[in-house]
Design a protein around this motif. Structure first.
Motif, mmCIF file in Angstrom:
data_model
loop_
_atom_site.group_PDB
_atom_site.id
_atom_site.type_symbol
_atom_site.label_atom_id
_atom_site.label_comp_id
_atom_site.label_asym_id
_atom_site.label_seq_id
_atom_site.Cartn_x
_atom_site.Cartn_y
_atom_site.Cartn_z
ATOM 1 N N HIS A 213 -39.540 11.465 -57.139
ATOM 2 C CA HIS A 213 -38.703 10.535 -56.749
ATOM 3 C C HIS A 213 -38.381 10.666 -55.136
ATOM 4 N N THR A 214 -37.914 9.829 -54.875
ATOM 5 C CA THR A 214 -37.765 9.615 -53.248
ATOM 6 C C THR A 214 -36.449 10.336 -52.979
ATOM 7 N N SER A 215 -35.541 10.256 -53.691
ATOM 8 C CA SER A 215 -34.383 10.503 -53.299
ATOM 9 C C SER A 215 -33.499 11.144 -54.274
ATOM 10 N N HIS A 216 -33.964 11.349 -55.493
ATOM 11 C CA HIS A 216 -33.197 12.107 -56.406
ATOM 12 C C HIS A 216 -32.960 13.592 -56.037
ATOM 13 N N VAL A 217 -31.745 14.489 -56.415
ATOM 14 C CA VAL A 217 -31.735 15.722 -55.882
ATOM 15 C C VAL A 217 -32.503 16.649 -56.557
#
Length: 392
Positions: A213-217
């Motif tokens: 995922h590009t931005s998930h924590v």
């Protein structure tokens, strides 16, 4: 009358002391080190030379400078280490040292920087360090972890981590990730690991982990079948799924005797020319005619990410075979999970056909990791088939 329990008969006035644990933190930059502070105008490359930054977003009379917007790596290894509160680890504060080996976005990390990391790990091990935490950007965290799992011969684990939320944001995850990585690097069960990736309290095998995922924590996964090696909870590391050791060719190693192993003040690897290896995803209805141009473009090898179990269209077979005559070509799958097939399908362009034409099976490696393995094999002068055999 029975005597008192034995534990009361001979109390030990001098209980054994637990040896102090030692940890070395190496920082390469990335989101975990990024802030809105102005980026320096000079940056060090993988061999330690300095020069102007490569950004062309904005120029002035002094030359190229950093972009006018956004965050960039400026936070130091010491600051990253301090934020993790390693002095409050259970069992007592470890002795911690820190080293700023690079300060770049993870897209700019190269094999030279990773060779330098191995040299730093050897020096740390020589002075008695128990484990290493390596921080960098997440974009290539999985790549660095896999490369170091092949190269790290220091005898101590390198545990990689980073952050998805930079230090200027509420809920920045870097300190917690560094703390979990430190706990993992120091736990006795991890001593046999060359490298591991720790993120969001999960411990991953570099062989299977990928950023999904590009931005998930919590962007890293080792799915859909394998799963994480373990996890960290309540400052305790649990590793129920440790992998079996792999036998790798002896020659797959950072060169010794370059001076960097012997000189403590030499942080960077020798300036090596690393071979260029192409990564080609096979597309729908793709004839792959352009493969003939790769040798003239300076490529030394290629990884072909075929469809399904490792397949190409029948009309692409001639181009693939012609390339395999000129350079090593590894056959992988573009699916991202599972092993490349070797003995199921026999039609033109399927795996039996392609392997019979000289391609090398990637085995458990996805195409990106197969490219790293092939690059390192060529750089170290090792037969690529020997390296790939460890993953079949």
């Amino acid at each position: 009358m029975l005597g008192a329990p034995a534990r009361f008969l001979h109390p030990d006035p001098t209980p054994a002391r637990t040896p102090m644990r030692t940890l070395h933190v190496i920082a390469l930059g990335g989101t975990i080190a990024s802030s809105t502070s102005p980026a320096p105008t000079d940056s060090a490359d993988s061999t330690g030379r300095t020069g102007p930054t490569s950004s062309t977003d904005r120029t002035d009379s002094t030359g190229p400078t950093a972009p006018a917007r956004g965050v960039a790596p400026t936070v130091t290894a010491e600051e990253i280490t301090a934020a993790a509160r390693l002095d409050t680890l259970p069992g007592g504060a470890p002795q911690v040292s820190a080293e700023q080996l690079a300060q770049v976005g993870s897209g700019s990390i190269d094999f030279g920087i990773l060779f330098s990391t191995v040299l730093a790990a050897r020096r740390a091990a020589a002075r008695g360090v128990d484990g290493i935490v390596l921080t960098q950007g997440t974009d290539t965290l999985e790549d660095s972890a896999f490369a170091l799992s092949l190269l790290n011969d220091s005898g101590i684990p390198i545990v990689l981590t980073g952050a998805m939320r930079n230090p200027t944001l509420p809920g920045a995850d870097g300190p917690a990730n560094v703390r979990a990585a430190a706990l993992t690097a120091l736990v006795p069960e991890a001593a046999g690991l060359r490298a591991a990736l720790v993120f969001a309290d999960e411990v991953h095998d570099p062989l299977f982990v990928r950023k999904a995922h590009t931005s998930h924590v919590s962007p890293f996964t080792s799915g859909p079948v394998v799963g994480a090696l373990g996890w960290v909870a309540e400052d305790r590391v649990r590793l129920p799924h440790l992998p079996a050791p792999r036998t790798l060719p002896v020659g797959l190693a950072v060169p010794r005797g370059s001076g960097a192993d012997a000189a403590p003040d030499t942080a960077h690897a020798p300036n090596l020319d690393f071979p260029r290896v192409a990564h080609i995803d096979v597309g729908f209805d793709d004839g792959l005619e352009f493969l003939a141009t790769l040798p003239e473009a300076g490529y030394w090898g290629a990884v072909l990410a075929g469809v399904g179990g490792g397949h190409v269209a029948a009309r692409a077979v001639e181009a693939v075979e012609a390339l395999a005559v000129r350079m090593p070509v590894v056959l992988a799958s573009r699916t991202g999970a599972g092993a490349t097939l070797e003995d199921t399908y026999g039609y033109p362009g399927a795996e039996i056909d392609l392997l019979s034409r000289g391609l090398l099976p990637a085995g458990l490696l996805d195409a990106r990791k197969a490219r790293i393995a092939l690059t390192l094999a060529l750089a170290c002068g090792v037969d690529p088939a020997e390296v790939l055999a460890a993953f079949r």
